[in-house]
Design an enzyme around this catalytic site. Structure first.
Site, PDB file in Angstrom:
ATOM      1  N   HIS A 428      38.265  43.221  48.452  1.00 36.74           N
ATOM      2  CA  HIS A 428      39.287  43.943  47.678  1.00 36.74           C
ATOM      3  C   HIS A 428      38.886  44.190  46.232  1.00 36.74           C
ATOM      4  CE1 HIS A 428      40.348  40.249  45.626  1.00 36.74           C
ATOM      5  NE2 HIS A 428      41.420  40.770  45.076  1.00 36.74           N
ATOM      6  N   ALA A 430      36.337  42.389  42.717  1.00 37.31           N
ATOM      7  CA  ALA A 430      35.233  41.557  42.255  1.00 37.31           C
ATOM      8  C   ALA A 430      35.453  40.076  42.582  1.00 37.31           C
ATOM      9  CB  ALA A 430      35.050  41.751  40.757  1.00 37.31           C
TER      10      ALA A 430
END
EC number: 6.5.1.8
Length: 505
Positions: A428, A430
């Protein structure tokens, strides 16, 4: 006697270059194995976290992500494996970036609010334009200011959408059908949205008065934390056909990314349900390894009430992103002195990162109804899946991956391999590498702002002191995360974007 780091590692084995397996026995009562996806750089962070936990012997707030994957594998009626994605980091109950699916037909199957998270349907929307970077550069500061003026941002920000209590109930149950009726959305926006912007099982009666009170003034607001609005430009195109289906046809094309969720309302729905579920667990004798994994049987009253309340909070988040889309369209129209229609400001897609849904998946070759928990992870249906829009039938569902402030973002597409391996789910974003508190201690906010300006990024921030929590140094490298998923085959890279203007809470 707690195990040493080496003893812990004896339960973890590498399967491929980017996939590890966690064997049963790593934590007590595992019903299935664990699995996680990391490349060499991310693997270091994973094992470092475990090593530190062994050293501290459980002192401190959160468990290491590897152990959380194991604890989720011990939940009743979990199917296949407890899976960790490359952006995984420790969270409440479930790690953020942990997916688990439960067989709805099994009377013991559970739903767990910790597997969805507190910011229900925190997600990302990407809007394209027909502008190029050269059109925006001369008015970039003006545009950043216009967006900042149009979109209410920040911790206590109040919405500008006039709405009464009765209408608010409708908005919780209708989702984007409400914004369409009220004139905040275009008809085609809904088509390009996960669940078409409305979860039908939503029931506003299952949202407490306190949650509604928190949500009502926040409609159409950005909030703080890692939420943002960004003006981005297309930096690289990896898959020209997929990009063309999204209306992306050249480098330098300008897009807008909006990242936000259900604000205080979703948080309250989660908090309320945890209280109720603790009681249900005692009654039904459900035993879990970590009390943060509070859950209820899916088919119990508590389980159903949570799913209905969660769906209402999810609808609220879609309404929120739709109202912000409306504001962003107004902001662009004002700066470029033309209509949003003439600027071709169409929604490419809108995805959720924190949600639980009943979906059909093949288990041992047979279709099964599963309750898939995605926390800090994104649905990524493959080409030809019946639940994705006609425009993307041949490419697979677009998956929007927001980077951190000042770093690049990506659009990926879903794959058949992801459908088979990870319940059609991919990363989704970092994923945090430093906790918020550590970031505040180690990073100077002025330095972060100066660095952004040096990169040519215009920035408007409502709470500058919160900026260091979201500094790129606080996060894993989003390119590592995306490349790991691409290499594993669970999603495919389409487009890379870089920011030129950022507004933050």
């Amino acid at each position: 006697m707690p195990r040493t780091y080496d003893e812990e590692c004896s339960y973890i084995e590498r399967i491929t270059d980017v996939v590890y397996r966690i064997k049963k026995g790593f934590v007590p009562n595992m019903n299935v194995e664990g699995r996680f996806y990391v490349n060499t750089a991310l693997e270091k962070l994973m094992f470092e976290e475990l090593r530190n936990a062994c050293r501290l012997d459980g002192i401190g707030g959160f468990l290491p992500a590897v152990r959380q994957i194991g604890n989720v594998a011990a939940l009743p009626a979990i199917v296949n494996a407890s899976i960790g994605l490359p952006d995984i980091h420790s969270g409440y109950g479930f790690a953020i970036g942990n997916i688990a699916a439960f067989d709805v037909s099994d009377p013991d199957a559970v739903v767990s609010p910790g597997g969805v998270g507190f910011d229900i349907n925190c997600g990302v929307r990407l809007i394209r334009t027909n502008l190029s970077e050269k059109d925006v550069q001369p008015v970039k500061e003006q545009l950043a200011q216009s967006l900042f003026d149009h979109i209410p941002v920040g911790v206590g920000s109040k919405g500008i959408i006039p709405i009464g209590a009765q209408q608010f109930e409708e908005c919780l149950e209708m989702g984007m059908d409400w914004t369409l009726r009220e004139g905040y959305s275009w008809a085609e926006d809904k088509e390009h949205c996960e669940e078409y912007g409305r979860m039908l099982q939503a029931d506003a009666a299952k949202v407490s008065p306190r949650a509604k009170k928190r949500g009502l003034p926040q409609l159409g607001t950005l909030g703080a934390g890692n939420h943002y609005g960004e003006v981005q430009v297309i930096d690289e195109i990896y898959d020209e056909y997929a990009a063309s289906r999204m209306g992306i046809d050249r480098l330098g094309q300008v897009c807008i990314m909006i990242h936000c969720g259900s604000r205080g309302l979703g948080h309250q729905v989660a908090t309320d349900s945890l209280v109720v579920m603790e009681k249900a667990m005692k009654r039904d004798n459900i035993i879990v390894n970590d009390r943060q994994l509070a859950c209820a049987r899916i088919n119990s009253m508590e389980g159903q009430d949570y799913l209905k309340g969660m769906a209402a909070a999810a609808n609220f988040a879609w309404v929120n992103r739709s109202c912000m889309t409306f504001c962003a369209r107004q902001a662009f129209a004002k700066v470029f002195n033309t209509s949003p229609d003439d600027l071709d400001m169409h929604v490419i897609y809108d995805v959720s990162h924190n949600i639980a849904k009943i979906e059909e998946h093949l288990i041992n070759g047979r279709p099964k109804q599963l309750c898939v928990h995605r926390k800090g992870s994104t649905r990524a249906f493959p080409p030809h899946h019946p639940l994705i829009p006609v425009d993307y039938q041949l490419t697979g569902q677009p998956v929007l991956i927001g980077g951190t402030m000042g770093t690049c973002s990506y659009v990926l597409t879903g794959t058949e391999q992801g459908m088979n391996e990870t319940f059609a789910t991919t990363c989704h974003g970092a994923g945090r590498a430093l906790s918020r508190a550590k970031s505040r201690r180690n990073i100077d906010f002025q330095e972060v702002l100066n660095k952004m300006q040096a990169m040519g990024i215009s920035i408007r921030v409502a709470s500058p002191k919160l900026v260091m929590e979201e500094a790129p140094e606080s996060y894993k490298n989003v390119t590592d995360v995306v490349n790991t998923c691409h290499e594993a085959g669970i999603s495919k890279k389409s487009v890379k974007l870089r920011p030129i203007a950022v507004i933050k809470g």
